[in-house]
Design a protein around this motif. Structure first.
Motif, PDB file in Angstrom:
ATOM      1  N   THR A 153       0.814  -1.223   0.000  1.00 48.72           N
ATOM      2  CA  THR A 153       0.000   0.000   0.000  1.00 48.72           C
ATOM      3  C   THR A 153       0.844   1.268   0.000  1.00 48.72           C
ATOM      4  N   ASP A 154       2.155   1.149   0.224  1.00 47.85           N
ATOM      5  CA  ASP A 154       3.010   2.334   0.184  1.00 47.85           C
ATOM      6  C   ASP A 154       4.458   1.905  -0.009  1.00 47.85           C
ATOM      7  N   SER A 156       8.393   3.916   0.264  1.00 41.48           N
ATOM      8  CA  SER A 156       9.169   5.131   0.511  1.00 41.48           C
ATOM      9  C   SER A 156      10.625   4.771   0.733  1.00 41.48           C
ATOM     10  N   THR A 169       5.241  -0.832   2.811  1.00 44.12           N
ATOM     11  CA  THR A 169       4.085  -1.028   3.675  1.00 44.12           C
ATOM     12  C   THR A 169       3.239  -2.140   3.081  1.00 44.12           C
ATOM     13  N   LEU A 204       4.820   7.274  -7.960  1.00 40.40           N
ATOM     14  CA  LEU A 204       4.512   6.865  -6.587  1.00 40.40           C
ATOM     15  C   LEU A 204       3.446   7.759  -5.971  1.00 40.40           C
ATOM     16  N   GLU A 205       3.392   9.044  -6.353  1.00 36.31           N
ATOM     17  CA  GLU A 205       2.357   9.942  -5.837  1.00 36.31           C
ATOM     18  C   GLU A 205       0.970   9.467  -6.286  1.00 36.31           C
ATOM     19  N   ARG A 208       0.028   6.393  -4.290  1.00 38.29           N
ATOM     20  CA  ARG A 208      -0.458   6.672  -2.938  1.00 38.29           C
ATOM     21  C   ARG A 208      -1.891   7.189  -2.956  1.00 38.29           C
ATOM     22  N   ALA A 212      -5.010   5.391  -1.158  1.00 42.52           N
ATOM     23  CA  ALA A 212      -5.847   6.102  -0.183  1.00 42.52           C
ATOM     24  C   ALA A 212      -7.321   6.010  -0.564  1.00 42.52           C
TER      25      ALA A 212
END
Length: 349
Positions: A153-154, A156, A169, A204-205, A208, A212
């Protein structure tokens, strides 16, 4: 580029998914099920092909300054090892590792390996659908972890003075591991691109934002599904079901060594031979006395036939030149043989 006849006969129509040049005429052929190492005829061996199955339980690598060895461990059936030049190791290891992961069922048959990273005791593999992580002295064995992109889900990255931490994540928990800073950019590029392409987003933005939105939608659906007004004609008298949610967040960090140890290997040096020429001792014959030959008082001196003429000197020089050229040609031939022998030794013959 055509394949050697001995390789064609062993393949028998099997598809070659990767072909790696090992130096000289030696090559490595990788199919979905096995690896073939072809050795051309040389000073140390005849033409040959060694076959290595991908049904291995463990893959290990031993790397030196010039040479490297790849070992495939088959458990009770033993292990097999082949050598190659250290500079060809990464290029050869990646398709072999893909075949082993496919054979073990870690990845799908049509799932391609994008990049395999080796950081001391950490192996980090990026495929089209997942990340495979292994910690230990081996490149891979049955003690591994895998994270499918459906569950991520993420993503970084946390920069440090020596290493960069990759933070995945997965199902609400963070999986962390470190990569050397000199390799961090490539890791970021390969992993980010694979994850975004799998989820059909451009960055990646965007990923995310998509995650969300999916979490909000999932939470709303969960709330609707868990709301119950009871049964019967008087729904207001019913007690709604209490909703409970248990957080399931945990963080664990796996650390890996930040540098790859390398053991120096002694280089081979070759000293060519030298040819020395010894000067030819010349003998001078005294000229006979003119009086003894009957020329006394005549004003003439007899010719000394033992003194070489110009033609004799030229012929002698030419003869010496031919000898030197023949010796030089022999030295060049020996040097070529030595260089070929060194090259074959470096290629793991």
């Amino acid at each position: 580029m055509s394949q050697p006849e001995i390789v064609q006969s062993i393949l028998d129509g099997e598809t070659v998914v990767s072909r790696v040049h090992l130096g000289g005429e030696d090559e490595l052929f990788v199919t979905p099920n096995r690896t073939l190492v072809y050795r051309a005829e040389g000073l140390l061996s005849d033409e040959s092909v060694d076959e290595f199955s991908h049904a291995a339980e463990r893959v290990a690598v031993k790397e030196g300054r010039r040479k490297a060895k790849i070992t495939l461990d088959y458990g009770l059936d033993g292990s097999e090892t082949f050598g190659l030049s250290a500079k060809r190791l990464d290029e050869a290891l990646q398709p072999i590792l893909e075949g082993v992961l496919t054979s073990a069922g870690v990845v799908e048959d049509d799932e391609r390996l994008i990049e395999a990273f080796r950081f001391s005791e950490l192996t980090f593999v990026v495929t089209e659908q997942r990340v495979v992580r292994h910690i230990g002295s081996a490149v891979w064995d049955e003690d591994y972890e895998t994270y499918h992109y459906d569950d991520v889900t993420d993503l970084s990255f946390e920069s440090g003075s020596v290493a960069t931490t990759v933070v995945l994540t997965v199902d609400g928990r963070q999986e962390r591991f470190k990569t050397p800073n000199e390799d961090a950019r490539l890791v970021r590029e390969k992993l980010s691109k694979a994850l975004c392409e799998y989820h059909s987003v451009g960055s990646l933005e965007e990923f995310r934002v998509k995650m969300a939105d999916a979490q909000e939608q999932k939470a709303a659906e969960s709330e609707r599904d868990n709301t119950n007004f009871g049964e019967g004609p008087d729904p207001l008298s019913a007690n709604p079901t209490e909703l409970t949610e248990e957080p399931n967040n945990s963080t664990r960090e796996q650390k890996s060594a930040e540098s790859v140890e390398r053991q120096p290997v002694e280089a081979t040096s070759t000293t060519g031979g030298q040819t020395e020429s010894e000067p030819v001792e010349s003998t001078t014959t005294n000229v006979a006395d003119a009086a003894d030959l009957g020329f006394e008082g005549s004003g003439f001196e007899p010719a000394d036939e033992s003194v070489p003429t110009d033609e004799d000197i030229v012929a002698e020089i030419q003869s010496l030149r031919e000898v030197v050229e023949a010796q030089g040609e022999q030295i060049r031939y020996q040097q070529e043989l030595i260089e070929q022998l060194i090259d074959e030794l470096r290629r793991g013959r």
